[in-house]
Design an enzyme around this catalytic site. Structure first.
Site, short mmCIF file in Angstrom:
data_model
loop_
_atom_site.label_atom_id
_atom_site.label_comp_id
_atom_site.label_asym_id
_atom_site.label_seq_id
_atom_site.Cartn_x
_atom_site.Cartn_y
_atom_site.Cartn_z
N HIS A 160 27.03 48.20 50.10
CA HIS A 160 26.09 48.69 49.08
C HIS A 160 24.97 49.49 49.73
O HIS A 160 24.87 49.56 50.95
CB HIS A 160 25.56 47.56 48.19
N HIS A 187 21.62 49.43 49.97
CA HIS A 187 20.30 49.02 50.47
C HIS A 187 20.12 49.41 51.95
O HIS A 187 21.08 49.37 52.73
CB HIS A 187 20.11 47.52 50.28
N ASP A 222 18.85 48.12 54.54
CA ASP A 222 19.19 47.21 55.64
C ASP A 222 20.70 47.14 55.87
O ASP A 222 21.16 46.46 56.79
CB ASP A 222 18.59 45.81 55.42
N HIS A 223 21.47 47.87 55.05
CA HIS A 223 22.92 47.92 55.20
C HIS A 223 23.42 49.31 55.64
O HIS A 223 24.52 49.43 56.16
CB HIS A 223 23.61 47.51 53.89
N HIS A 250 24.27 42.40 42.33
CA HIS A 250 23.15 42.65 43.26
C HIS A 250 22.74 44.10 43.13
O HIS A 250 21.56 44.42 42.99
CB HIS A 250 23.60 42.30 44.66
N ASP A 294 25.77 41.42 50.18
CA ASP A 294 24.72 40.58 49.60
C ASP A 294 25.14 40.01 48.25
O ASP A 294 24.30 39.78 47.37
CB ASP A 294 23.43 41.39 49.41
N HIS A 323 23.56 38.24 55.45
CA HIS A 323 22.29 37.61 55.82
C HIS A 323 22.44 36.15 56.23
O HIS A 323 23.24 35.42 55.66
CB HIS A 323 21.28 37.70 54.68
#
Ligand code: ZN
Ligand code: FE
Length: 266
Positions: free
Chosen positions: A59, A61, A63-64, A116, A138, A176
């Site tokens: 996805h 985001h 941090d990905h 999410h 996530d 995570h």
């Protein structure tokens, strides 16, 4: 660094505070990574001899996907497989539900899991070195699930139901290390669950030694993760206490848990 290249064992490269960039090398000696929020740990592995051919993205985001630009620049020919979402740049292939992806010599099926985010996908391998494996970003966490940023409780529950229908032995690789904080919430939901109490003790021991709590098997999650247990009497009773009445549906049970988790402090 020999462990980095052990065939078919998913390796979590730590990034940021609590992210894992999963790296998996197949029998053919090629390697994939999942959700490289940071390029540096991946480029360090490449410098150490890893033959990275493919990036899987779950996805959009940051941090990905934060490492995609640097990886695409450093490694010409790198395949970057992502969902249909223009918020994810550098993709060389866009995939949707049911599509097949081959990476590191392993066959994956794409499962769309909105909730999410609206375009979140997961990658499931029925046979990764003899074991089923799931990269779920996530969406599903050990003892928890992702926040609902762009989806409804009904969408997220349907997504989790699809993942929960995979074989019990499926190794769950989420992005995570949230397990220990999730454990406090899971215990509040289901204080009498003996499988959960055993898992919480295992997680406490793992984190005390700074070991990852992942991968975890889907069977273990089905026995312990409150968000996969909306049909259990004890979970429904907790949801009823939050709502002040019986939940009218399993979606309402799930929504009550997710809302409580958003404000929960151990
Ligand atoms: Zn996310
Ligand atoms: Fe994340």
């Amino acid at each position: 660094m020999t462990s980095l290249a052990t065939p078919s064992i998913p390796v979590p490269l730590p990034a940021f505070e609590d992210n894992y960039i999963w790296m998996l090398t197949g029998d053919d000696g090629t390697t994939l990574v999942v959700d490289p929020g940071d390029a540096d740990p991946v480029l360090a592995a490449v410098a150490g001899g890893v033959r990275l051919t493919t990036v899987l993205v779950t996805h959009h985001h940051s941090d990905h996907i934060g490492g995609l630009a640097a990886l695409a620049k450093s490694l010409p020919g790198l395949e970057i497989i992502a969902p249909n979402d223009e918020r994810i740049p550098h993709a060389t292939r866009r995939v949707d539900d049911g599509e097949r992806v081959r990476a590191a010599g392993i066959d994956f099926e794409v499962i769309t899991v909105p909730g999410h985010t609206r375009s979140h996908i997961a990658f499931h391998a029925a046979n990764a070195g003899g074991k089923p494996l799931l990269f779920c970003g996530d969406t599903l966490f050990s003892l928890g699930c992702g926040r609902l940023f762009e989806g409804t409780p009904a969408q997220m529950l349907a997504s989790l139901d699809r993942l929960a229908a995979l074989p019990d032995g499926t190794q769950i690789c989420c992005t995570h290390e949230y397990t220990q904080s999730n454990a406090a919430f899971a215990l509040a939901v289901e204080p009498g669950n003996s499988a959960l109490l055993a898992r919480v003790e295992e997680v406490r021991a793992q984190r005390a030694r700074l070991l990852p709590t992942l991968p975890v098997t889907l069977g273990q999650e089905r026995a312990t993760n409150p968000f996969l247990r909306c049909d259990e009497a004890a979970v429904r009773i907790t949801a009823a206490a939050r709502l002040g009445r019986q939940p009218a549906s399993r979606v309402e049970t799930f929504a009550a848990l997710r809302e409580w988790k958003n404000i929960f402090r151990a």
